[in-house]
Enzyme design. Sequence first.
Site, PDB file in Angstrom:
ATOM      1  N   HIS A  19     -92.606  76.719   2.147  1.00 56.84           N
ATOM      2  CA  HIS A  19     -93.903  77.442   1.661  1.00 56.84           C
ATOM      3  C   HIS A  19     -94.310  76.468   1.040  1.00 56.84           C
ATOM      4  O   HIS A  19     -95.354  76.350   0.312  1.00 56.84           O
ATOM      5  CB  HIS A  19     -93.352  78.617   0.940  1.00 56.84           C
ATOM      6  CG  HIS A  19     -92.728  79.763   2.071  1.00 56.84           C
ATOM      7  ND1 HIS A  19     -91.409  80.476   1.783  1.00 56.84           N
ATOM      8  CD2 HIS A  19     -93.090  80.456   3.034  1.00 56.84           C
ATOM      9  CE1 HIS A  19     -91.595  81.398   2.243  1.00 56.84           C
ATOM     10  NE2 HIS A  19     -92.615  81.545   3.591  1.00 56.84           N
ATOM     11  N   ASP A 142     -97.724  90.055  19.431  1.00 58.67           N
ATOM     12  CA  ASP A 142     -96.674  89.150  20.241  1.00 58.67           C
ATOM     13  C   ASP A 142     -98.018  87.864  19.397  1.00 58.67           C
ATOM     14  O   ASP A 142     -99.090  87.757  19.978  1.00 58.67           O
ATOM     15  CB  ASP A 142     -96.822  88.791  21.092  1.00 58.67           C
ATOM     16  CG  ASP A 142     -96.383  87.239  22.028  1.00 58.67           C
ATOM     17  OD1 ASP A 142     -95.681  87.209  20.887  1.00 58.67           O
ATOM     18  OD2 ASP A 142     -96.098  87.338  22.897  1.00 58.67           O
ATOM     19  N   GLY A 143     -97.476  87.344  18.480  1.00 60.09           N
ATOM     20  CA  GLY A 143     -97.766  86.419  17.677  1.00 60.09           C
ATOM     21  C   GLY A 143     -98.478  84.368  18.331  1.00 60.09           C
ATOM     22  O   GLY A 143     -99.309  84.408  18.196  1.00 60.09           O
ATOM     23  N   ASP A 163     -93.697  80.710  13.013  1.00 65.46           N
ATOM     24  CA  ASP A 163     -92.294  81.007  12.324  1.00 65.46           C
ATOM     25  C   ASP A 163     -90.995  81.843  12.976  1.00 65.46           C
ATOM     26  O   ASP A 163     -91.143  82.502  12.273  1.00 65.46           O
ATOM     27  CB  ASP A 163     -92.065  81.071  10.546  1.00 65.46           C
ATOM     28  CG  ASP A 163     -91.395  81.143   9.736  1.00 65.46           C
ATOM     29  OD1 ASP A 163     -90.493  80.669  10.616  1.00 65.46           O
ATOM     30  OD2 ASP A 163     -91.368  81.422   9.047  1.00 65.46           O
TER      31      ASP A 163
END
Length: 282
Positions: A19, A142-143, A163
């Site tokens: 992050h 689904d990314g 990720d």
Amino acid sequence: MLSYRHGFHAGNHADVLKHWVVCLISDYMGQKDKPYWYIDTHAASGGYSLSSADAQKTGESDTGIKKLWKQDTPEVLHGYLSQVKRFNTSGDLEAYPGSPWFAHQYMREQDKARFFELHPQDFASLKQIFGKDKAIKVAKEDGLAGLKALLPPPTKRAFTVIDPPYELPKEYDEIPKVIEASYKRFSTGVYMIWYPLINRNSKQKSSERMVEKLKRLKVSSAMDIRLWVSGDNEESGMYGSGLYVINPPWTLKEQLEKGLPYLVKCLGQPAGAGYKVEVVAG
Ligand code: SAM
């Protein structure tokens, strides 16, 4: 199989690294007037209570954000920490944001975001946080497939975060293929792939194999970043994490060199902790 829930791990040392770098790259993307897209292929829920049963069960934030929260850190970490503080309006560290939330803080009126999440509960939480924002689309899809369909984005500028939970061994094989296809469609985008450092036989080898495949892809510039908080002995589980960044901002290496030694000292155990920033290409 969707058994992974990020709520068990929110705010751990791997989240701090990931992050912080999401904030650094998002900040860089916003320095040019031209709009950009932020794409999060595995967005999870967007925010987590640190007092939930899940978070309490693992206590993983004790090894991450809880160690950093009150420290007088180098300036390069201030942007990231100020976002965590903004998420905790009471002034106490009660909750921790996810990658979509961090990236959203840096978006301007002209920027857009696409979040993908398959888990029904995490998807519902994302919808609740971001559903009303017209600049953001949240998809229960689904990314990795979704990413290919989005490229190249109309603005010709994008920052993509990949990720995955790595629950399935095939994810380690899929990612270099998806990156190769994505790069062919859109070679100027910034792509950041997260991976775990786990010294448990095949999983660690899978991570290393995936990074080797990523390193073999012909791209104009790439960087491999690692932070480990203990030695890679048998007992330690996930002892660190890595980020493979394609087309990193030219400012990133210097920023990492300013912050990583501090993170090693603050989050790491005295013996065995360390970091690496390797410029792979460019
Ligand atoms: N990026 C988030 C963050 O930093 O706050 C954490 C993401 S978490 C490691 C991985 C998430 O991916 C889980 O919530 C899981 O449900 C979701 N997921 C797993 N397979 C997926 C897929 N094929 N497409 C989209 N989401 C997926």
